[in-house]
Design a protein around this motif. Structure first.
Motif, PDB file in Angstrom:
ATOM      1  N   LEU A   3       0.817  -1.208   0.000  1.00  0.00           N
ATOM      2  CA  LEU A   3       0.000   0.000   0.000  1.00  0.00           C
ATOM      3  C   LEU A   3       0.855   1.264   0.000  1.00  0.00           C
ATOM      4  O   LEU A   3       0.415   2.322  -0.473  1.00  0.00           O
ATOM      5  CB  LEU A   3      -0.918  -0.003   1.220  1.00  0.00           C
ATOM      6  CG  LEU A   3      -1.950  -1.139   1.288  1.00  0.00           C
ATOM      7  CD1 LEU A   3      -2.707  -1.085   2.603  1.00  0.00           C
ATOM      8  CD2 LEU A   3      -2.916  -1.052   0.114  1.00  0.00           C
ATOM      9  N   LEU A   4       2.071   1.172   0.532  1.00  0.00           N
ATOM     10  CA  LEU A   4       2.913   2.355   0.642  1.00  0.00           C
ATOM     11  C   LEU A   4       3.595   2.746  -0.665  1.00  0.00           C
ATOM     12  O   LEU A   4       3.933   3.916  -0.855  1.00  0.00           O
ATOM     13  CB  LEU A   4       3.990   2.122   1.714  1.00  0.00           C
ATOM     14  CG  LEU A   4       3.534   2.196   3.166  1.00  0.00           C
ATOM     15  CD1 LEU A   4       4.649   1.738   4.089  1.00  0.00           C
ATOM     16  CD2 LEU A   4       3.107   3.613   3.528  1.00  0.00           C
ATOM     17  N   ARG A   5       3.791   1.796  -1.559  1.00  0.00           N
ATOM     18  CA  ARG A   5       4.569   2.093  -2.766  1.00  0.00           C
ATOM     19  C   ARG A   5       3.988   3.259  -3.557  1.00  0.00           C
ATOM     20  O   ARG A   5       4.711   4.186  -3.938  1.00  0.00           O
ATOM     21  CB  ARG A   5       4.696   0.846  -3.628  1.00  0.00           C
ATOM     22  CG  ARG A   5       5.550  -0.226  -2.967  1.00  0.00           C
ATOM     23  CD  ARG A   5       5.906  -1.360  -3.895  1.00  0.00           C
ATOM     24  NE  ARG A   5       6.582  -2.437  -3.153  1.00  0.00           N
ATOM     25  CZ  ARG A   5       7.848  -2.428  -2.817  1.00  0.00           C
ATOM     26  NH1 ARG A   5       8.595  -1.408  -3.181  1.00  0.00           N
ATOM     27  NH2 ARG A   5       8.381  -3.435  -2.155  1.00  0.00           N
ATOM     28  N   PRO A   6       2.688   3.266  -3.887  1.00  0.00           N
ATOM     29  CA  PRO A   6       2.170   4.439  -4.614  1.00  0.00           C
ATOM     30  C   PRO A   6       2.132   5.709  -3.756  1.00  0.00           C
ATOM     31  O   PRO A   6       2.177   6.821  -4.280  1.00  0.00           O
ATOM     32  CB  PRO A   6       0.757   4.004  -5.017  1.00  0.00           C
ATOM     33  CG  PRO A   6       0.386   2.939  -4.041  1.00  0.00           C
ATOM     34  CD  PRO A   6       1.654   2.233  -3.713  1.00  0.00           C
ATOM     35  N   THR A   7       2.066   5.557  -2.436  1.00  0.00           N
ATOM     36  CA  THR A   7       1.982   6.723  -1.554  1.00  0.00           C
ATOM     37  C   THR A   7       3.330   7.416  -1.413  1.00  0.00           C
ATOM     38  O   THR A   7       3.406   8.656  -1.434  1.00  0.00           O
ATOM     39  CB  THR A   7       1.475   6.306  -0.161  1.00  0.00           C
ATOM     40  OG1 THR A   7       0.210   5.654  -0.301  1.00  0.00           O
ATOM     41  CG2 THR A   7       1.320   7.506   0.745  1.00  0.00           C
ATOM     42  N   LEU A   8       4.404   6.652  -1.265  1.00  0.00           N
ATOM     43  CA  LEU A   8       5.719   7.233  -1.043  1.00  0.00           C
ATOM     44  C   LEU A   8       6.373   7.755  -2.313  1.00  0.00           C
ATOM     45  O   LEU A   8       7.239   8.624  -2.256  1.00  0.00           O
ATOM     46  CB  LEU A   8       6.641   6.201  -0.383  1.00  0.00           C
ATOM     47  CG  LEU A   8       6.178   5.649   0.973  1.00  0.00           C
ATOM     48  CD1 LEU A   8       7.229   4.723   1.547  1.00  0.00           C
ATOM     49  CD2 LEU A   8       5.871   6.769   1.953  1.00  0.00           C
ATOM     50  N   GLY A   9       5.974   7.226  -3.464  1.00  0.00           N
ATOM     51  CA  GLY A   9       6.552   7.689  -4.719  1.00  0.00           C
ATOM     52  C   GLY A   9       7.757   6.871  -5.135  1.00  0.00           C
ATOM     53  O   GLY A   9       8.319   6.092  -4.362  1.00  0.00           O
ATOM     54  N   GLU A  10       8.173   7.078  -6.382  1.00  0.00           N
ATOM     55  CA  GLU A  10       9.265   6.290  -6.940  1.00  0.00           C
ATOM     56  C   GLU A  10      10.622   6.665  -6.362  1.00  0.00           C
ATOM     57  O   GLU A  10      11.575   5.883  -6.433  1.00  0.00           O
ATOM     58  CB  GLU A  10       9.300   6.464  -8.464  1.00  0.00           C
ATOM     59  CG  GLU A  10       8.058   5.918  -9.174  1.00  0.00           C
ATOM     60  CD  GLU A  10       8.153   6.096 -10.673  1.00  0.00           C
ATOM     61  OE1 GLU A  10       9.142   6.716 -11.126  1.00  0.00           O
ATOM     62  OE2 GLU A  10       7.251   5.629 -11.393  1.00  0.00           O
ATOM     63  N   GLN A  11      10.736   7.877  -5.794  1.00  0.00           N
ATOM     64  CA  GLN A  11      12.038   8.310  -5.284  1.00  0.00           C
ATOM     65  C   GLN A  11      12.417   7.643  -3.966  1.00  0.00           C
ATOM     66  O   GLN A  11      13.562   7.771  -3.508  1.00  0.00           O
ATOM     67  CB  GLN A  11      12.074   9.832  -5.111  1.00  0.00           C
ATOM     68  CG  GLN A  11      11.253  10.362  -3.955  1.00  0.00           C
ATOM     69  CD  GLN A  11       9.788  10.552  -4.327  1.00  0.00           C
ATOM     70  OE1 GLN A  11       9.325  10.044  -5.348  1.00  0.00           O
ATOM     71  NE2 GLN A  11       9.065  11.304  -3.506  1.00  0.00           N
ATOM     72  N   VAL A  12      11.466   6.943  -3.354  1.00  0.00           N
ATOM     73  CA  VAL A  12      11.734   6.260  -2.090  1.00  0.00           C
ATOM     74  C   VAL A  12      11.766   4.751  -2.341  1.00  0.00           C
ATOM     75  O   VAL A  12      10.776   4.164  -2.792  1.00  0.00           O
ATOM     76  CB  VAL A  12      10.683   6.597  -1.023  1.00  0.00           C
ATOM     77  CG1 VAL A  12      10.950   5.795   0.253  1.00  0.00           C
ATOM     78  CG2 VAL A  12      10.697   8.086  -0.711  1.00  0.00           C
ATOM     79  N   GLU A  13      12.906   4.129  -2.063  1.00  0.00           N
ATOM     80  CA  GLU A  13      13.041   2.677  -2.204  1.00  0.00           C
ATOM     81  C   GLU A  13      12.566   1.993  -0.913  1.00  0.00           C
ATOM     82  O   GLU A  13      12.920   2.419   0.183  1.00  0.00           O
ATOM     83  CB  GLU A  13      14.498   2.318  -2.466  1.00  0.00           C
ATOM     84  CG  GLU A  13      14.758   0.817  -2.540  1.00  0.00           C
ATOM     85  CD  GLU A  13      16.241   0.501  -2.588  1.00  0.00           C
ATOM     86  OE1 GLU A  13      16.582  -0.706  -2.542  1.00  0.00           O
ATOM     87  OE2 GLU A  13      17.055   1.446  -2.640  1.00  0.00           O
ATOM     88  N   ILE A  14      11.741   0.973  -1.057  1.00  0.00           N
ATOM     89  CA  ILE A  14      11.228   0.240   0.100  1.00  0.00           C
ATOM     90  C   ILE A  14      11.867  -1.142   0.127  1.00  0.00           C
ATOM     91  O   ILE A  14      11.808  -1.891  -0.837  1.00  0.00           O
ATOM     92  CB  ILE A  14       9.692   0.103   0.040  1.00  0.00           C
ATOM     93  CG1 ILE A  14       9.038   1.485  -0.013  1.00  0.00           C
ATOM     94  CG2 ILE A  14       9.177  -0.661   1.259  1.00  0.00           C
ATOM     95  CD1 ILE A  14       7.524   1.427  -0.137  1.00  0.00           C
ATOM     96  N   GLU A  15      12.484  -1.468   1.256  1.00  0.00           N
ATOM     97  CA  GLU A  15      13.105  -2.781   1.437  1.00  0.00           C
ATOM     98  C   GLU A  15      12.506  -3.448   2.679  1.00  0.00           C
ATOM     99  O   GLU A  15      12.358  -2.807   3.723  1.00  0.00           O
ATOM    100  CB  GLU A  15      14.611  -2.664   1.595  1.00  0.00           C
ATOM    101  CG  GLU A  15      15.303  -4.019   1.786  1.00  0.00           C
ATOM    102  CD  GLU A  15      16.803  -3.880   1.998  1.00  0.00           C
ATOM    103  OE1 GLU A  15      17.485  -4.920   2.085  1.00  0.00           O
ATOM    104  OE2 GLU A  15      17.285  -2.746   2.089  1.00  0.00           O
TER     105      GLU A  15
END
Length: 528
Positions: A242-254
């Motif tokens: 759910l966070l991927r579209p909220t945080l944007g492409e500039q933030v990498e989630i691991e």
């Protein structure tokens, strides 16, 4: 010619052996003295005073021993020349030793006596004892100061919590009417775009107010929780999706998930909200992009760790860590980050309630929270949640949109706020239900004692008059066995919530709510 010394003794055996044995014993004493003195000075050469004197005395004793041996030899052999040389050498050493002793005499006289040394040792022991007592006192003062700081912080948090609980009840009543009337108004102006835009703005503002109130209740540990056995790995994976579209492409989630992560005893919906708040804070700390790491791990907080924090109970926990590579938080502000309305963001960029909501949720769930941050390197927030016994429950599915559920049953509405009562009566009537209304428990019991049919008691929890909603429900069920009950409240106190958990079998519709929530919960209560 020289003759042996034994001849002077007329070779009498008793005289010969008396001299020989006596000289041998004296020689042994001299050699032993030389050996002991030499060994003492050699092994402690750095710590011995008057080292030269000790060496001179050792050599003197050794030569004396040699002369005694030569005296034994001359009993049978006239080696008087060798004996004379030895005595001459001994004489020279005696002169040097005597001079050294005379020079050393002033220094010896000023040496402390045994009593003086004992007094000095006693004074040193007393000084050491006083120093240790002072160090222990400083440590106690530091511990007392730390404890007082924790007490002050807890008292401040408790005072804010009590104030929040009192305000939330009235504020949620107001928001219930506002959100409900905005919803009715929105339906009425659907065909008028300009008015519809205004109602949307009003609705967004009301929703923001409701969210702020919910965060305050979470911080104050006054929100009703429904803890379950939760698979934290599955919840973190869903949160990351759910966070991927909220945080944007500039933030990498691991995601760094422990394969053996135990289930946690926590309210899953509130935990999802907490992770979302932490992730949004992390995004704001990385305006130019960065990396967000979500980690799970089983940890044990032992007695030593618990001793450093009075609110920690030792035991097994499930840790969820949210880390970012952002700007970090100054060390002077770390003690304030969990306080409501405190924020390091610019004006208008945050309410300062995200971390306070997370703090309240973790504390109310008997967990522990720690924050680590370094300016320029990022921040890590670690949530320690109590482990649950057994297998984790499945995560609740997202509720889909559907038409409002209607009915024709009779509902007794008990609400002390006139505006809220009028709104609920209007909404339930629109849904097709027959409604009865009361402003307090006494009026409600009078209706319950009457002949009217009642299928559902829909009551506020906090009411004036000495009887709250839970007590009213107990009385009503005694008089009408099988009566269905649905509670509503903006602040539950301890009537239906104990130890931070909603009582078993209790249905609660939190304020503020919209008509779809009201319709759904009424049908749920009637079907329970």
């Amino acid at each position: 010619m020289l003759i042996p010394h034994g001849a002077c003794l007329l070779w009498k055996p008793e005289l010969i052996w008396l001299n020989a044995i006596s000289d041998a014993m004296v020689a042994g004493a001299f050699f032993t003295t030389a050996f002991v003195l030499g060994s003492f000075v050699w092994r402690r050469r750095r710590d011995v005073m008057f080292r030269g004197v000790f060496w001179s005395l050792a050599i003197f004793a050794a030569v004396c021993g040699v002369t005694r041996l030569l005296s034994i030899l001359t009993l049978w052999v006239p080696a008087y020349d060798i004996e004379g040389l030895a005595k001459g050498f001994l004489a020279l050493i005696s002169v040097a030793f005597t001079a050294a002793m005379l020079l050393m005499l002033p220094r010896i006289l000023v040496l402390p006596t045994r009593i003086q040394l004992q007094q000095a040792y006693a004074a040193l022991d007393e000084e050491v004892r006083q120093r240790r007592n002072a160090e222990a006192m400083v440590k106690r003062f530091q511990e007392i100061e730390a404890t007082e700081s924790q007490v002050r912080q807890a008292q401040k948090m408790e005072a804010i919590g009590q104030l929040t609980g009192g305000v939330a009840h009235d504020f949620n009543n107001i928001l219930t009417v506002i959100t409900g009337t905005i919803e009715i108004l929105d339906e009425a102006v659907k065909d008028r775009p300009h008015l519809a835009q205004i109602t949307n703005m009003m609705g967004a503002a009301a929703a923001r107010g409701a969210d702020l109130t919910q965060h305050l209740l979470a911080f104050a540990r006054r929100q009703p929780l429904q803890p379950r056995s939760v698979d934290v790995n599955a919840l973190v994976i869903e949160a990351a999706r759910l966070l991927r579209p909220t945080l944007g492409e500039q933030v990498e989630i691991e995601s760094v998930l422990a394969h053996d992560s135990a289930p946690a005893l926590i309210d899953p919906s509130q935990l999802s909200t907490a992770i979302l708040n932490l992730a949004l804070n992390a995004r704001d700390a990385m305006p130019n992009g960065g990396k967000l790491t979500l980690e799970t791990k089983n940890v044990v907080l032992d007695e030593n760790y618990a001793a450093m924090s009075s609110e920690v109970n030792p035991g097994n926990y499930v840790m969820i860590a949210v880390s970012d590579t952002g700007a970090g938080i100054p060390g002077s502000l770390l003690d304030k980050v969990f306080e409501p309305f405190f924020t390091t963001k610019e004006v208008g960029k945050g309410s300062g309630l995200g971390l306070s909501m997370v703090y309240g949720l973790v504390k109310q769930s008997n967990g522990h929270i720690r924050i680590y941050s370094e300016e320029g390197h990022g921040t890590t927030v670690k949530l320690y949640l109590p482990q649950a016994a057994g297998v984790a429950d499945a995560l609740p599915a997202e509720a889909g949109t559907s038409e409002l559920e209607r009915g024709d049953e009779t509902i007794l509405i008990v609400e002390d706020d006139a505006l809220v009562r009028e709104y609920v009566v209007t909404q339930t009537s629109r849904l097709g239900y027959d409604t009865l209304a009361a402003s307090n428990a006494a009026e409600a019991l009078a209706i319950i004692n009457g002949p009217e049919r009642i299928d559902l008691l829909f009551t506020d929890v906090i009411m004036p008059g000495g009887m709250n909603g839970r007590q009213l429900a107990i009385e009503a069920e005694m008089r009408r066995p099988g009566l269905k009950v649905l509670f509503t409240s903006g602040y539950t106190e301890n009537a239906i919530v104990h130890h931070g958990r909603l009582d078993a079998g209790v249905l609660l519709l939190p304020k503020p709510y919209i008509s779809s929530d009201l319709a759904r919960m009424i049908r749920t209560a009637l079907a329970s």
